[in-house]
Design a protein around this motif. Structure first.
Motif, mmCIF file in Angstrom:
data_model
loop_
_atom_site.group_PDB
_atom_site.id
_atom_site.type_symbol
_atom_site.label_atom_id
_atom_site.label_comp_id
_atom_site.label_asym_id
_atom_site.label_seq_id
_atom_site.Cartn_x
_atom_site.Cartn_y
_atom_site.Cartn_z
ATOM 1 N N ARG A 231 50.861 2.547 29.718
ATOM 2 C CA ARG A 231 51.779 3.657 29.457
ATOM 3 C C ARG A 231 52.280 3.560 28.018
ATOM 4 O O ARG A 231 52.792 2.525 27.600
ATOM 5 N N LYS B 76 54.786 5.388 25.156
ATOM 6 C CA LYS B 76 55.950 6.273 25.120
ATOM 7 C C LYS B 76 56.472 6.381 23.687
ATOM 8 O O LYS B 76 56.505 5.408 22.945
ATOM 9 N N GLY C 43 49.034 12.958 29.960
ATOM 10 C CA GLY C 43 50.267 12.825 29.197
ATOM 11 C C GLY C 43 51.119 14.063 29.296
ATOM 12 O O GLY C 43 50.653 15.138 29.669
ATOM 13 N N GLN D 264 52.212 8.940 27.733
ATOM 14 C CA GLN D 264 50.770 9.002 27.991
ATOM 15 C C GLN D 264 50.356 7.830 28.883
ATOM 16 O O GLN D 264 50.850 6.705 28.718
ATOM 17 N N TYR D 265 49.443 8.107 29.814
ATOM 18 C CA TYR D 265 48.900 7.089 30.708
ATOM 19 C C TYR D 265 47.404 6.960 30.421
ATOM 20 O O TYR D 265 46.675 7.952 30.467
ATOM 21 N N HIS E 248 48.071 13.520 22.065
ATOM 22 C CA HIS E 248 49.498 13.521 21.722
ATOM 23 C C HIS E 248 49.859 14.820 20.996
ATOM 24 O O HIS E 248 50.864 15.475 21.317
#
Length: 385
Positions: free
Chosen positions: A46, A48, A107, A120-121, A242
């Motif tokens: 993850r 962040k 994400g 986001q994963y 992103h």
């Protein structure tokens, strides 16, 4: 004695620590600020990042976008949950469609009280989907509204498909709603742009990406990353994804402005959109405000007036439009409501004259149309006699 000393020496020796490939890979992700999330012998990453609400992205601050969630007056953009339950979501997949297609990156951007968080994963291995979806679903809660770009048709159906493979171990999918900005872009920009892809729309508003990785290369980067277990390989995909999510935040604000602000040139489309959404009162108000309505706008306004029982106001609009369809509406009203057969015949003759003038390319359509008009004319003639 010798054997006892030997055992003591071995006992005091430091134990050997085995470093696995997973340990090495996870350490690389941690160096990048990633969190390692585990579940049932599986793991995912993850990532962040936090943005203050006064930060500007593509002409608007994140705070302005957050405000639009609460103040938008257009039905398409309205959400019925608190802003923290609205996810500006995107995915990256190994292919376009099908049960063999996996999502390897999910994400979303989400507003909190005083900031925007971008989460986001990353799926480090195709076999770790249980951990991947376990943490994603736990984090988003039981009810969300997605703001996406083609997410209603692609991203969310893909998530639902993959969820079927792990649903025995993870929580159920949340109750969802969608604001799909692709549909809004098509309505407002399709006449202007050859493509309404997210990148094309960004460029249209003056924010063309220069160093961005093309989206179609994402699967290749992912497969290479899985093979070599090196996060550097997938970093361009993460950056591309992103940017997509943050762009959704800005684009939501911009499109809200385009359909709500009086000074924008989308008044007619705004009226059509409200009409299509079934908001008759608001649509009629928008049609009334148009200074130079097209024939299409006049016709749709007239039909809406007819549908809402305001035919007297619709009649002059049908006459102003003067198309086959408009004359047919006038003929029907003259016959059935005014009981004026001669007037109905006059309008039908005008419709026939227009239909006969249609271009050859529309010949088949014109023939069908004329058959219907002649049938109407014959029926009216019999009534008159």
């Amino acid at each position: 004695m010798k054997a006892k000393l030997s055992r003591l020496i071995k006992t005091n020796e430091p134990k050997q620590v085995t470093v696995t490939p997973d340990d090495v890979e996870q350490a690389k992700w941690r160096e990048r600020g990633g969190e390692i999330l585990t579940f049932e012998q599986e793991w995912c990453v993850r990532l962040k990042q936090i943005y203050p609400l006064d930060e500007t992205y593509h002409d608007y601050t994140f705070g302005e976008a957050k405000a639009s969630l609460a103040t938008s007056t257009h039905p398409f953009f309205q959400v019925d949950v608190p802003s923290e339950q609205v996810l500006f979501m995107d995915t990256e997949t190994t292919g376009l469609r099908g049960s063999g297609t996996s999502i390897f990156l999910i994400g979303f951007a989400r507003f909190q009280d005083d900031h925007l968080e971008m989460i986001q994963y990353v799926l480090p291995h195709p076999a770790f989907e249980t951990a991947f979806y376990y943490h994603f679903l736990n984090d988003i809660g039981d009810e969300v509204r997605f703001v996406t770009y083609n997410g209603k048709s692609f991203d969310w159906p893909q998530i639902k498909t993959r969820h079927t493979f792990v649903r025995s171990k993870v929580k159920a999918l949340p109750a969802v709603g969608h604001v799909d900005l692709l549909h809004a872009s098509r309505r407002l920009l399709k006449p202007t742009l050859e493509s309404v892809s997210l990148k094309a729309v960004e460029a249209h508003f003056g924010h063309a990406r220069t160093d961005d990785m093309p989206g179609f290369l994402a699967p290749m980067h992912y497969f290479q990353y899985v093979k070599e277990r090196e996060p550097d390989i997938i970093q361009p995909v993460i950056e591309h994804h992103h940017a997509d999510c943050l762009s959704l935040v800005s684009l939501y604000k911009r499109l809200c402005h385009l359909v709500e602000a009086d000074e924008t040139p989308f008044g007619e489309e705004r009226a059509h959109w409200l009409n299509d959404l079934g908001n008759a009162e608001a649509a009629l108000q928008e049609y009334e405000r148009l200074e130079q309505p097209t024939k299409r706008a006049l016709m749709r306004q007239a039909l809406l007036l007819k549908r809402t029982g305001q035919m007297e106001q619709a009649l002059p609009l049908f006459e102003q439009v003067g198309t086959v369809e408009a004359f047919v509406e006038l003929a029907k009203y003259a016959e059935h409501h005014q009981k004026d057969i001669n007037r109905a015949i006059t309008f039908t003759e005008q419709a026939l004259t227009l239909s006969e003038r249609k271009e050859t390319v529309l010949r088949q359509t014109a023939l069908t149309e004329m058959r219907a008009l002649r049938h109407r004319m014959n029926r009216l003639e019999r009534k008159r006699s």
